[in-house]
Scaffold this motif. Structure first.
Motif, PDB file in Angstrom:
ATOM      1  N   ARG B 103       0.870  -1.213   0.103  1.00 53.60           N
ATOM      2  CA  ARG B 103      -0.164  -0.043  -0.025  1.00 53.60           C
ATOM      3  C   ARG B 103       0.990   1.222  -0.015  1.00 53.60           C
ATOM      4  N   GLU B 104       1.910   1.186   0.506  1.00 54.84           N
ATOM      5  CA  GLU B 104       2.653   2.141   1.016  1.00 54.84           C
ATOM      6  C   GLU B 104       3.454   2.568  -0.575  1.00 54.84           C
ATOM      7  N   LEU B 208      -5.776  11.373  -1.564  1.00 49.04           N
ATOM      8  CA  LEU B 208      -5.694  10.575  -0.368  1.00 49.04           C
ATOM      9  C   LEU B 208      -6.613   9.314  -0.491  1.00 49.04           C
ATOM     10  N   ASN B 212      -5.808   5.392  -0.188  1.00 47.75           N
ATOM     11  CA  ASN B 212      -6.378   4.462   0.666  1.00 47.75           C
ATOM     12  C   ASN B 212      -7.423   3.694   0.219  1.00 47.75           C
ATOM     13  N   ASN B 214     -10.280   5.027   0.669  1.00 44.21           N
ATOM     14  CA  ASN B 214     -11.132   5.335   1.577  1.00 44.21           C
ATOM     15  C   ASN B 214     -11.279   6.957   1.550  1.00 44.21           C
ATOM     16  N   THR B 216     -13.076   9.132   3.356  1.00 43.55           N
ATOM     17  CA  THR B 216     -13.600   9.650   4.504  1.00 43.55           C
ATOM     18  C   THR B 216     -13.323  11.196   4.841  1.00 43.55           C
ATOM     19  N   LEU B 217     -11.904  11.507   4.368  1.00 50.07           N
ATOM     20  CA  LEU B 217     -11.379  12.754   4.600  1.00 50.07           C
ATOM     21  C   LEU B 217     -12.161  13.857   3.472  1.00 50.07           C
ATOM     22  N   ARG B 220     -15.749  14.616   4.433  1.00 46.37           N
ATOM     23  CA  ARG B 220     -15.559  15.475   5.692  1.00 46.37           C
ATOM     24  C   ARG B 220     -15.300  16.881   5.106  1.00 46.37           C
ATOM     25  N   GLN B 237       0.945  19.439   9.463  1.00 46.72           N
ATOM     26  CA  GLN B 237       0.019  18.744  10.677  1.00 46.72           C
ATOM     27  C   GLN B 237      -0.831  17.553  10.028  1.00 46.72           C
ATOM     28  N   THR B 238      -1.362  17.826   8.991  1.00 43.42           N
ATOM     29  CA  THR B 238      -2.662  16.976   8.665  1.00 43.42           C
ATOM     30  C   THR B 238      -2.065  16.272   7.319  1.00 43.42           C
ATOM     31  N   PRO B 239      -2.706  14.966   7.023  1.00 43.73           N
ATOM     32  CA  PRO B 239      -2.182  14.358   5.681  1.00 43.73           C
ATOM     33  C   PRO B 239      -3.091  15.367   4.507  1.00 43.73           C
ATOM     34  N   GLN B 325       5.875   9.747  11.696  1.00 37.36           N
ATOM     35  CA  GLN B 325       5.633   8.518  10.852  1.00 37.36           C
ATOM     36  C   GLN B 325       4.347   8.783  10.285  1.00 37.36           C
ATOM     37  N   PRO B 326       3.069   9.160  11.090  1.00 34.83           N
ATOM     38  CA  PRO B 326       1.760   9.001  10.273  1.00 34.83           C
ATOM     39  C   PRO B 326       1.639   9.702   9.026  1.00 34.83           C
ATOM     40  N   LEU B 327       2.340  10.968   9.272  1.00 34.89           N
ATOM     41  CA  LEU B 327       2.178  12.078   7.963  1.00 34.89           C
ATOM     42  C   LEU B 327       3.231  11.730   6.814  1.00 34.89           C
ATOM     43  N   SER B 330       1.919  10.102   3.655  1.00 29.09           N
ATOM     44  CA  SER B 330       1.023  11.024   2.700  1.00 29.09           C
ATOM     45  C   SER B 330       1.751  11.926   1.756  1.00 29.09           C
TER      46      SER B 330
END
Lengths: 281, 382, 276
Positions: B103-104, B208, B212, B214, B216-217, B220, B237-239, B325-327, B330
């Motif tokens: 996936r990455e 995104l 993914n 997905n 959702t983002l 939203r 700060q955010t993806p 790492q979470p960001l 993306s």
């Protein structure tokens, strides 16, 4: 509105635009220097403070007193200087071969060299890493410096080669009549005539070495060998404790000083000769 | 071997120099021999010797540092080689895992696509604009050129990137503070700001979602509607914003592209423009009908190099997102992923497969670009 | 603790309430001025260590009874990840809220905005800082309301040493390990880094002289649950961190996240030969 007035207004507008663009482009630099001279309270203040009310040199004092920073500086300088020396000489030699000598197979090899421009350097890091690991060179400066001795960097060879190709044949011919070998011609006739492109190539090479992050990250990770980019990159956040901003900015300013010096010395050559690279087709 | 790393490297450098000189002499001698055996005259023999003597450093380096590594890497990409452990040939397993399961890797592909579709055109646009401005025969033009090129010199320095990281903080970073101040001062700026934020978040949300599977983002963002008045870009700060920070840096460093365009503008034949002016064409028309078509080879050049550069972006992602790492997924492009996937667990086999896939993608993309160039790149005015 | 709160919440619902109450924004900047709960990553709040801690506090486990099969399809794993998500949303109601301003020093220092840190060793203020007088260190008690098997937990990260099976001198290496972990050497080794020795009998000297370290050592001895198995390095951390990151940034839903973790980790263990 007369044409003259319109023209003057147009010019003014142009200057305003250019100045605004310049300010935006160099703003990070200005902010870096400004913040490095602030006191801690001013740096963390919630409002914008463009220029510190009082110049505070504490950040610089603490950075210059940090032995790890100083060692990283020495390492970066050692790496850049040695790599530059070796790479420059071999690039100058190879460019001479492609421009001033007619030899069988020259066109094929030249085309081959140009095609390596398409290969991103990082596609080779994996096998090169294994190779260097087998040689026992992980944890030394060698993998950073030695490959350059083999004229690494097709773009630089190309730049120098174009410049050398433009030297008129007659200048060489008098030396040939005197019975000079190619080595002498190279050293005494051709190289002095391409001082400007050499300066340009040196600048690009130096900047590349000074800023190189991935290489030292892979091969020179230990604290004894760390170069500036590696050391600085982990300065921000040690154990989730953010270092004081002025300190980070001060180390940034000190890191970029050599870049400034080199660039301003050579900018006259660079800004003209990047243009010479011959692009059509 | 000595303990001192500097001495060790200096000695290695000396040994290498000796080796190279030996190679020069050897290769030159070999060439001369070959020419002699195939009946070349003395002059040709000397030329062959000299040519190969001077070119030997590159030729030997090419073999050692390009050809052999590439062949080795091709072989390893079909194995599960890891440093220090026994290897087994696994056929196409690495490739299938990359294409079907990783996936990455797919994420890095989508990111690269985003950076190329949005970042590179922005770079080209800004570079062209600056070049046009600089080309107006102004006094002090040299100074402006220097300031526009300076970011190229500084741009990938880790220390400068660290400063950017502080500047990009969403609450007290200088960039967002400036945006807030301007928005509060002028409703036009505020509306522009909110509009841009909305567009950026929708586009990023879409990409995104592609990564993914997905959305959702994106949903939203669409549900929340037009951003509130106190919104500012969220940068690192955010993806939804992580790629925009990278693009901001890319645009900042567009100085080399600008110089290329400047060269192109200065190579435009004066006579054509003057003839058009005499015919009554305004400066705008002159630009679009004459100047820009003649610039298309330069646009093409910047496009090709821009794509390869976008793939290779490493320093900005490392310094901005290293400990977040979470960001990182993306935002990172393919080469950064190569670094991470290979050296996380020293999976050389897998990393080799990634390297070759990247090379193939570059080759295909370049071929496509070269094919398409006949459609839109003009080398002469008709 | 913010005004009025004198003891830590006792269950998940209480924690979420606390985090929400202790978080404040500035409407002018749209960013946080006070953050009610800060795990290792203050921005995205996705941290695999916290996640594992939560699972254990509920009485759950990473592996099933055979000690090898991953247990991420258990109700504890699900409740834990849901709790992590709820805490994130308690602090950052949506993705338009800016993080705390980048300050200096530990995030829980006076004026830097954090109210409660999850990990006392990670972003800790300097040992002599005045803020310690207002800090209370406690184990995490899980969710007794919904999971009666909950227990207080203190997560210890034990940096451990291992000898690969293909080493040329396995027996000698094992002897060396015993030497390094004798009481005296364990003490000396940790003294250089100011960390707590793994051996309880080495909790002397510098450990008890510093009240913070002493408190942590006491809690560690009693409630600690070590993350020190031989299986986990086979990529568990990397899988967890990636998946948690996706879930907590809303790029993936909870069910897919848990399934991914379970499947990927099972595959990894299978490749490494621990599972058939």
């Amino acid at each position: 509105m007369t044409r003259r007035v319109a023209w003057v207004l147009g010019r003014c507008g142009l200057y305003v635009l250019l100045t605004a663009a310049s300010i935006l482009m160099t703003f990070p630099l200005f902010w870096m220097i400004s913040t490095s001279l602030k006191s801690l309270e001013e740096a963390n203040a919630p409002r914008i403070i463009w220029i510190p009310s009082a110049v505070v040199l504490d950040a610089y004092r603490s950075v210059l007193a940090d032995p790890d920073f100083l060692r990283a500086y020495v390492n970066s300088a050692f790496y850049a200087a040695l790599a530059l020396a070796g790479t420059l000489v071999s690039i100058a030699a190879v460019a001479y071969a492609f421009s001033r000598i007619q030899w069988p197979g020259r066109n094929v090899v030249f085309a081959l060299m140009l095609s390596t421009l398409m290969i991103p350097a990082q596609a080779l890091i994996v096998p090169q890493y294994v190779f260097f690991s087998r040689l026992g060179w992980i944890g030394t400066f060698n993998p950073l410096i030695i490959p350059g001795f083999f004229a690494g960097g097709a773009a630089m060879i190309f730049l120098l080669r174009q410049a050398m190709a433009q030297i008129p044949k007659e200048l060489e011919e008098s030396a040939i009549i005197d019975g000079a070998s190619h080595l002498r011609i190279w050293w005494e006739v051709v190289l002095p005539l391409v001082k400007a492109p050499l300066a340009t190539v040196s600048t690009f090479l130096f900047v590349g070495f000074w800023n190189n992050l991935l290489g030292p990250l892979l091969y020179a990770q230990t604290s004894r060998l760390q170069t500036l980019p590696v050391y600085v990159a982990q300065l921000y956040n040690i154990n989730n404790t953010i270092q004081p901003w002025p300190t980070i900015m001060a180390s940034a300013v000190l890191t970029t000083v050599p870049l400034f010096i080199v660039f301003f010395l050579a900018q006259r050559f660079i800004l003209e000769s990047v243009v010479l690279s011959g692009l059509k087709g | 071997m000595t303990d001192n790393p500097y001495v060790f490297t200096l000695v290695s450098a000396l040994v290498t120099t000796a080796f190279i000189i030996a190679a020069c002499v050897g290769l030159g001698g070999l060439a001369r021999l070959v020419v002699r055996l195939t009946g070349g005259n003395l002059r040709r023999q000397d030329q062959a010797y000299a040519g190969y003597f001077f070119a030997a450093p590159w030729i030997v380096g090419f073999l050692i540092f390009v050809v052999i590594p590439m062949l080795a890497s091709l072989y390893w990409s079909f194995t599960n080689y890891r440093i220090g452990q026994p290897t087994a040939v696994v056929g196409l397993e690495n490739y299938s895992r990359l294409i079907l399961e990783d996936r990455e890797f797919r994420g890095s592909l989508v990111n690269t696509l985003f950076l190329t579709l949005i970042g590179v055109p922005l770079q080209i646009g800004v570079a062209l604009g600056l070049a046009v401005l600089l080309n107006q025969k102004l006094k002090g033009e040299r100074t402006f050129r220097v300031t526009f090129y300076l970011p190229v010199i500084l741009g990938f320095n880790a220390a400068v990137l660290l400063c950017w990281r502080l500047m990009l903080n969403a609450s007290n970073g200088i960039i967002d503070q400036a945006i807030r101040a301007l928005s509060n001062a002028s409703p036009v700026v505020s509306a522009l700001n909110r509009g841009l934020i909305y567009v950026v978040e929708v586009v990023n949300g879409f990409f995104l979602g592609l990564t993914n599977g997905n959305y959702t983002l994106l949903q939203r963002v669409l549900e929340t509607g037009f951003p509130a008045a106190n919104r500012v870009p969220m940068w690192i700060q955010t993806p939804l914003w992580s790629k925009m920070s990278v693009i901001l840096l890319m645009v900042w460093i567009c100085g080399s592209m600008m110089l290329i365009f400047l060269a192109g503008l200065q190579a435009t034949p004066r006579e054509l423009l003057e003839a058009a002016e005499v015919d009554g064409a305004g400066s705008w028309r002159r630009f679009w009908k004459i100047t820009f078509p003649l610039l298309t080879p330069y646009v093409f050049y910047n496009l090709v190099l821009g794509l390869i550069a976008a793939l290779q972006i490493f320093e900005p992602v490392y310094v901005l997102y290293r400990d977040n790492q979470p960001l990182a997924p993306s935002a990172y492009s393919m080469v950064y992923y190569l670094y991470q996937a290979t050296f996380r667990f020293n999976e050389i086999g897998y990393g080799s497969a990634i390297s070759w896939l990247i090379l193939i993608i570059i080759a295909v993309a370049s071929m496509i670009q070269f094919r398409l160039q006949s459609r839109w790149v003009e080398y002469e005015i008709r | 603790m913010p005004a009025g709160v004198t003891e830590q919440p006792t269950d998940f619902a209480g924690w979420v309430e606390f985090a929400q109450a202790a978080t404040t924004f500035d409407p002018a900047t749209g960013a946080l001025t006070q953050q009610g709960f800060v795990p290792v990553d203050a921005g995205t709040m996705a941290d695999f260590q916290w996640y594992l801690n939560t699972i254990w506090s509920l009485g759950g486990s990473i592996y099933e009874d055979d000690g090898v099969t991953p247990n991420f399809d258990s109700p504890e794993a699900e409740a834990a990840i849901q709790f992590n998500y709820d805490m994130k949303r308690a602090v950052y109601p949506d993705d338009t809220v800016g993080a705390l301003p980048a300050g200096t020093g530990s995030v829980i220092e006076e004026g830097n905005g954090a109210v409660c840190l999850w990990h006392s060793g990670w972003a800790a203020p300097a040992p002599d800082s005045a803020v310690w007088e207002r800090i209370d260190i406690q184990p995490f008690t899980g969710d007794p309301t919904n999971f009666p098997a909950s227990r207080p937990i203190v997560l210890s990260f034990v940096d451990w040493w291992a000898v690969p099976a293909y080493s040329p001198n396995v027996e000698m290496a094992a002897e060396f390990l015993k030497f390094v972990f004798s009481m005296e050497n364990n003490y000396r080794y940790n003294e250089t880094m100011n960390l707590i020795p793994a051996r309880a009998d080495a909790h002397t000297g510098y450990v008890v002289e510093n009240p913070v370290l002493q408190r942590e050592a006491e809690l560690a001895s009693e409630y600690s649950y070590g993350f020190a198995g031989i299986l986990e390095p086979t990529q568990l951390q990397s899988i967890l961190q990636t998946q948690l990151g996706l879930y907590l940034t809303d790029q993936q839903d909870r069910a897919t996240t848990l399934t991914n973790i379970q499947e990927q980790y099972t595959q990894v263990l299978r490749d490494a030969g621990y599972l058939p």
